[in-house]
Write a protein that holds these residues in place. Structure first.
Motif, PDB file in Angstrom:
ATOM      1  N   TRP A   1      24.099 114.835   4.173  1.00  9.78           N
ATOM      2  CA  TRP A   1      24.924 113.978   5.026  1.00  9.78           C
ATOM      3  C   TRP A   1      25.876 114.778   5.900  1.00  9.78           C
ATOM      4  O   TRP A   1      26.833 114.240   6.429  1.00  9.78           O
ATOM      5  CB  TRP A   1      25.704 112.985   4.144  1.00  9.78           C
ATOM      6  N   HIS A   2      25.572 116.043   6.083  1.00 11.98           N
ATOM      7  CA  HIS A   2      26.444 116.855   6.951  1.00 11.98           C
ATOM      8  C   HIS A   2      26.562 116.225   8.338  1.00 11.98           C
ATOM      9  O   HIS A   2      27.656 115.999   8.840  1.00 11.98           O
ATOM     10  CB  HIS A   2      25.897 118.284   7.091  1.00 11.98           C
ATOM     11  N   GLY A   3      25.409 115.970   8.939  1.00 10.63           N
ATOM     12  CA  GLY A   3      25.434 115.476  10.322  1.00 10.63           C
ATOM     13  C   GLY A   3      24.529 114.281  10.517  1.00 10.63           C
ATOM     14  O   GLY A   3      23.884 114.167  11.555  1.00 10.63           O
ATOM     15  N   LYS A   4      24.475 113.419   9.499  1.00  7.63           N
ATOM     16  CA  LYS A   4      23.564 112.275   9.580  1.00  7.63           C
ATOM     17  C   LYS A   4      24.338 110.984   9.287  1.00  7.63           C
ATOM     18  O   LYS A   4      25.153 110.944   8.370  1.00  7.63           O
ATOM     19  CB  LYS A   4      22.469 112.472   8.530  1.00  7.63           C
ATOM     20  N   ALA A   5      24.048 109.958  10.079  1.00  9.26           N
ATOM     21  CA  ALA A   5      24.730 108.672   9.868  1.00  9.26           C
ATOM     22  C   ALA A   5      23.939 107.818   8.892  1.00  9.26           C
ATOM     23  O   ALA A   5      22.712 107.830   8.918  1.00  9.26           O
ATOM     24  CB  ALA A   5      24.868 107.951  11.201  1.00  9.26           C
ATOM     25  N   PRO A   6      24.641 107.059   8.034  1.00 10.05           N
ATOM     26  CA  PRO A   6      23.940 106.123   7.162  1.00 10.05           C
ATOM     27  C   PRO A   6      23.366 104.967   7.980  1.00 10.05           C
ATOM     28  O   PRO A   6      23.881 104.658   9.057  1.00 10.05           O
ATOM     29  CB  PRO A   6      25.053 105.585   6.231  1.00 10.05           C
ATOM     30  N   ASP A   7      22.290 104.331   7.477  1.00 15.21           N
ATOM     31  CA  ASP A   7      21.846 103.090   8.110  1.00 15.21           C
ATOM     32  C   ASP A   7      22.711 101.953   7.537  1.00 15.21           C
ATOM     33  O   ASP A   7      23.575 102.195   6.690  1.00 15.21           O
ATOM     34  CB  ASP A   7      20.341 102.851   7.894  1.00 15.21           C
ATOM     35  N   GLN A   8      22.484 100.726   7.997  1.00 14.74           N
ATOM     36  CA  GLN A   8      23.394  99.640   7.601  1.00 14.74           C
ATOM     37  C   GLN A   8      23.379  99.414   6.086  1.00 14.74           C
ATOM     38  O   GLN A   8      24.422  99.190   5.467  1.00 14.74           O
ATOM     39  CB  GLN A   8      23.037  98.350   8.346  1.00 14.74           C
ATOM     40  N   GLU A   9      22.202  99.522   5.482  1.00 17.82           N
ATOM     41  CA  GLU A   9      22.091  99.305   4.039  1.00 17.82           C
ATOM     42  C   GLU A   9      22.855 100.391   3.282  1.00 17.82           C
ATOM     43  O   GLU A   9      23.607 100.106   2.330  1.00 17.82           O
ATOM     44  CB  GLU A   9      20.603  99.329   3.660  1.00 17.82           C
ATOM     45  N   GLN A  10      22.676 101.629   3.712  1.00 17.65           N
ATOM     46  CA  GLN A  10      23.398 102.744   3.072  1.00 17.65           C
ATOM     47  C   GLN A  10      24.901 102.614   3.294  1.00 17.65           C
ATOM     48  O   GLN A  10      25.712 102.913   2.416  1.00 17.65           O
ATOM     49  CB  GLN A  10      22.887 104.079   3.640  1.00 17.65           C
ATOM     50  N   CYS A  11      25.257 102.159   4.483  1.00 18.49           N
ATOM     51  CA  CYS A  11      26.670 101.941   4.802  1.00 18.49           C
ATOM     52  C   CYS A  11      27.271 100.916   3.839  1.00 18.49           C
ATOM     53  O   CYS A  11      28.333 101.145   3.250  1.00 18.49           O
ATOM     54  CB  CYS A  11      26.811 101.473   6.258  1.00 18.49           C
ATOM     55  N   ASP A  12      26.585  99.787   3.664  1.00 20.06           N
ATOM     56  CA  ASP A  12      27.091  98.738   2.773  1.00 20.06           C
ATOM     57  C   ASP A  12      27.230  99.267   1.349  1.00 20.06           C
ATOM     58  O   ASP A  12      28.205  98.976   0.654  1.00 20.06           O
ATOM     59  CB  ASP A  12      26.143  97.528   2.785  1.00 20.06           C
ATOM     60  N   LYS A  13      26.250 100.056   0.938  1.00 21.32           N
ATOM     61  CA  LYS A  13      26.283 100.628  -0.410  1.00 21.32           C
ATOM     62  C   LYS A  13      27.490 101.573  -0.550  1.00 21.32           C
ATOM     63  O   LYS A  13      28.205 101.543  -1.559  1.00 21.32           O
ATOM     64  CB  LYS A  13      24.971 101.392  -0.646  1.00 21.32           C
ATOM     65  N   ALA A  14      27.709 102.377   0.484  1.00 18.19           N
ATOM     66  CA  ALA A  14      28.847 103.313   0.451  1.00 18.19           C
ATOM     67  C   ALA A  14      30.165 102.545   0.425  1.00 18.19           C
ATOM     68  O   ALA A  14      31.068 102.851  -0.363  1.00 18.19           O
ATOM     69  CB  ALA A  14      28.799 104.246   1.660  1.00 18.19           C
ATOM     70  N   LEU A  15      30.274 101.515   1.265  1.00 23.21           N
ATOM     71  CA  LEU A  15      31.535 100.763   1.346  1.00 23.21           C
ATOM     72  C   LEU A  15      31.825 100.022   0.033  1.00 23.21           C
ATOM     73  O   LEU A  15      32.992  99.809  -0.314  1.00 23.21           O
ATOM     74  CB  LEU A  15      31.487  99.772   2.511  1.00 23.21           C
ATOM     75  N   SER A  16      30.763  99.676  -0.707  1.00 19.51           N
ATOM     76  CA  SER A  16      30.988  98.987  -1.984  1.00 19.51           C
ATOM     77  C   SER A  16      31.683  99.906  -2.984  1.00 19.51           C
ATOM     78  O   SER A  16      32.244  99.456  -3.969  1.00 19.51           O
ATOM     79  CB  SER A  16      29.656  98.488  -2.546  1.00 19.51           C
ATOM     80  N   GLN A  17      31.655 101.221  -2.712  1.00 15.42           N
ATOM     81  CA  GLN A  17      32.328 102.178  -3.600  1.00 15.42           C
ATOM     82  C   GLN A  17      33.722 102.551  -3.096  1.00 15.42           C
ATOM     83  O   GLN A  17      34.412 103.359  -3.693  1.00 15.42           O
ATOM     84  CB  GLN A  17      31.486 103.462  -3.718  1.00 15.42           C
ATOM     85  N   LEU A  18      34.093 102.003  -1.927  1.00 17.76           N
ATOM     86  CA  LEU A  18      35.372 102.377  -1.307  1.00 17.76           C
ATOM     87  C   LEU A  18      36.176 101.111  -1.038  1.00 17.76           C
ATOM     88  O   LEU A  18      35.846 100.333  -0.140  1.00 17.76           O
ATOM     89  CB  LEU A  18      35.114 103.134   0.014  1.00 17.76           C
ATOM     90  N   GLU A  19      37.237 100.930  -1.777  1.00 17.87           N
ATOM     91  CA  GLU A  19      38.037  99.717  -1.659  1.00 17.87           C
ATOM     92  C   GLU A  19      38.747  99.663  -0.303  1.00 17.87           C
ATOM     93  O   GLU A  19      39.246 100.681   0.198  1.00 17.87           O
ATOM     94  CB  GLU A  19      39.086  99.721  -2.785  1.00 17.87           C
TER      95      GLU A  19
END
Lengths: 318, 281
Positions: free
Chosen positions: B257-275
């Motif tokens: 993930w140095h220079g790569k953007a998450p897709d929407q699904e990965q984004c949602d998964k990441a945000l679920s871990q960040l309050e």
């Protein structure tokens, strides 16, 4: 009509040294940085007077550009000095990001430019530096023709708010422009008025063009010689005016063809006054060891070659 | 001054901003942004003497920060916005046409808080040294901070700057290395190993402080130690151990993930871990 008088030989780099010293006396914001060539670039007078405002960076030009940019951010007016190759080609990306894109008020003082650096040979002789600096958005490129003009250009660069590339040379050459006048960045200077053809020359080639004008005068050719002290921004109005007046153009510079003054003039004329244009430049090759005068002849950069180019341009006139 | 609990809440929001900005832009550098997020949060909220409302590019009368590793811009922009340098809503313009939040920091569009352009690596340390010299000439006692990546230290100019600062007695400078051990092509040690960074910086004449770049108590301890070392003739280097992609389980500890953007699904998964602690932009 002549607007110059040769008062003897002096090196343009000493004109820079004198200008830097004077600018430093007038303005406490001026600082200077060198990369182990302070004496060759004639920064000694400034250094001796203002050791607190002089930063020796050692043989590390990339860092020097960055440090200068940082000083400029705090409101200082830094002059970085070295041989032209080492403050352009070696550090193009640093100048691009830290100075041009970074919009810092840094002045790049490039000595020993062109083929007349002489005996050190091609590694040290840049004939590409104007192209590199001209390509950078917002960069001012000044290539004065003699000692007096280099001194005045240095003072003008110090007053100007923005990045400047100031190019000068090593050998002692005729000093023929006035000691003091209102040197303006971006303004071409007509040194010899003529009607049959015009030479737009920059740097050391201005004197060669004036010599060519003297030869040609004896042949009955009236040659205009325009000193393009500022290569960028080019005084397009003056260039077009002289081209319209004479109808035949020669561009002369101690620089290779790609990206030099010739291309800038041709661009302006293509838009404003398409007339025959001939070019006197280093072509597309590297330099070599030799005396400055020997190299100027070998590379076709002397008065005789300029006169030949004028004859070619005139022959193409309609 | 924020408590370490408050700093944690801020940096979780900064990580949310990073993920959302990079996902929306479909490009950018989340990995290093997340490894540096805690350091930048602590620096701007608790360490630097700065005032967003009186900030000027010349840095007069304030501490100055330069981000040398310009690709960490998402973290930088988020922290600047959350501190009040510009509206938080502007984070949504990251990398879009006409934005002040260019892919890498730019001074051209006048984004408040940006002292120097960066992106081409290895150059910010030199610029920071210039600012530090300028402050000395002006008798301005404020400090200059600069953040470099560990991969960035493969650039030769870093070591030119490493020699320059001690030689000129630049002791109003604190450099920070985001030591996450990763770069685009893999582990730093496998690409062009940096070896013993502490010994290297010490050999060049720097005072060195080490710390854990994800433990706010330790970050604040390290900054305090670094500040106490200023004014003593030597520049200071903080070597802060971090984890690329820290804060999201599937992004942490890898160069992926140095220079790569998450897709929407990965984004949602990441945000679920960040309050969402401070409210999304």
């Amino acid at each position: 009509m002549k607007h110059y008088t040769n008062t003897g030989n002096k090196d343009t780099r000493s004109g820079f040294g004198a200008g830097l010293y004077e600018a430093g006396q007038k303005d406490g914001r001026i600082v200077a940085l060198a990369a182990d060539l302070a004496s060759s670039v004639k920064m000694d007078a400034f250094f001796n007077e203002h050791p607190d405002r002089f930063f020796q960076c050692g043989i590390a030009e990339a860092n020097m550009i960055g440090v200068a940019a940082g000083l400029a951010i705090t409101g200082k007016v830094p002059f970085v000095g070295s041989f032209a190759e080492f403050v352009t080609g070696r550090v193009y990306d640093q100048i691009r990001q830290e100075v041009a894109y970074g919009r810092t008020n840094v002045k790049i003082a490039a000595s020993h430019s062109g083929i007349t650096l002489g005996e050190d040979g091609a590694t040290h002789q840049t004939m590409e530096d104007i192209a590199l600096m001209k390509a950078l958005p917002g960069m001012v490129v000044i290539n004065p023709c003699d000692y007096n003009q280099t001194r005045l250009a240095t003072l003008a660069a110090a007053r100007y708010d923005g990045p400047v590339y100031l190019r000068f040379g090593r050998p002692a050459v005729p000093n023929f422009t006035p000691v003091d006048y209102d040197f303006q960045i971006g303004k071409a200077i007509v040194l010899n008025e003529g009607t049959d053809a015009v030479v737009f020359a920059t740097g050391h080639l201005v004197w060669e063009a004036l010599q060519a004008a003297e030869f040609l005068d004896r042949e009955g050719v009236s040659l205009e010689v325009v000193d393009i002290a500022t290569v960028k921004p080019l005084d397009e109005e003056a260039v077009v005016a002289s081209a319209v007046k004479t109808g035949a153009v020669v561009c002369a510079e101690e620089h290779n063809a790609a990206g030099g003054l010739g291309e800038s003039v041709a661009y302006a004329l293509a838009k404003g006054c398409p007339v025959p244009v001939e070019f006197v430049n280093g072509g597309d090759r590297f330099g070599q060891s030799g005396t400055p005068a020997g190299l100027m002849q070998e590379y076709g950069l002397d008065a005789a070659h300029i006169a030949d180019a004028v004859r070619r341009a005139m022959a193409r006139k309609r | 001054m924020a408590s370490t609990e408050e700093l944690k809440r801020i940096s979780v929001q900064v990580r949310r901003d990073i993920i959302r900005m990079v996902t929306a832009a479909k490009s950018g550098h989340p990995g290093g942004s997340m490894s540096s997020a805690d350091i930048l949060t602590a620096l701007y909220y608790n360490v630097m003497e700065h005032n967003p409302s009186t900030w000027t590019r010349d840095g007069k009368g304030q501490d100055v920060f330069i981000l040398s590793a310009g690709h960490l811009s998402p973290a930088y922009y988020s922290v600047l916005a959350r501190c009040g340098y510009f509206p938080v809503s502007e984070l949504g313009t990251f990398r879009k046409l006409g934005t002040r939040l260019q892919g890498h920091p730019s001074v051209v569009r006048g984004l408040p808080g940006i002292t120097q352009a960066s992106g081409s690596l290895g150059q910010g340390l030199s610029a920071a040294e210039g600012v530090a010299l300028g402050k000395k000439l002006d008798n301005d006692g404020h400090l200059v901070y600069v953040l470099v990546g560990d991969g960035e230290c493969e650039e030769g100019q870093i070591w030119e700057a490493a020699m320059f600062a001690p030689h000129h007695g630049i002791d109003n400078l604190i450099a920070i290395t985001d030591w996450n051990g990763q770069q685009i092509d893999g582990h730093v040690d496998k690409i062009a190993g940096l070896g013993d960074l502490r010994s290297k910086w010490e050999a060049f004449g720097w005072s060195v402080v080490e710390g854990n770049g994800h433990d706010f108590d330790d970050i604040l301890r390290a900054f305090a130690e670094a500040r106490s070392m200023t004014g003593k003739g030597k520049p200071v280097m903080m070597l802060m151990k971090t984890v690329m992609g820290d804060g999201v389980d599937f992004m942490a500890g890898t160069n992926k993930w140095h220079g790569k953007a998450p897709d929407q699904e990965q984004c949602d998964k990441a945000l679920s871990q960040l309050e969402e602690t401070l409210g999304d932009y």
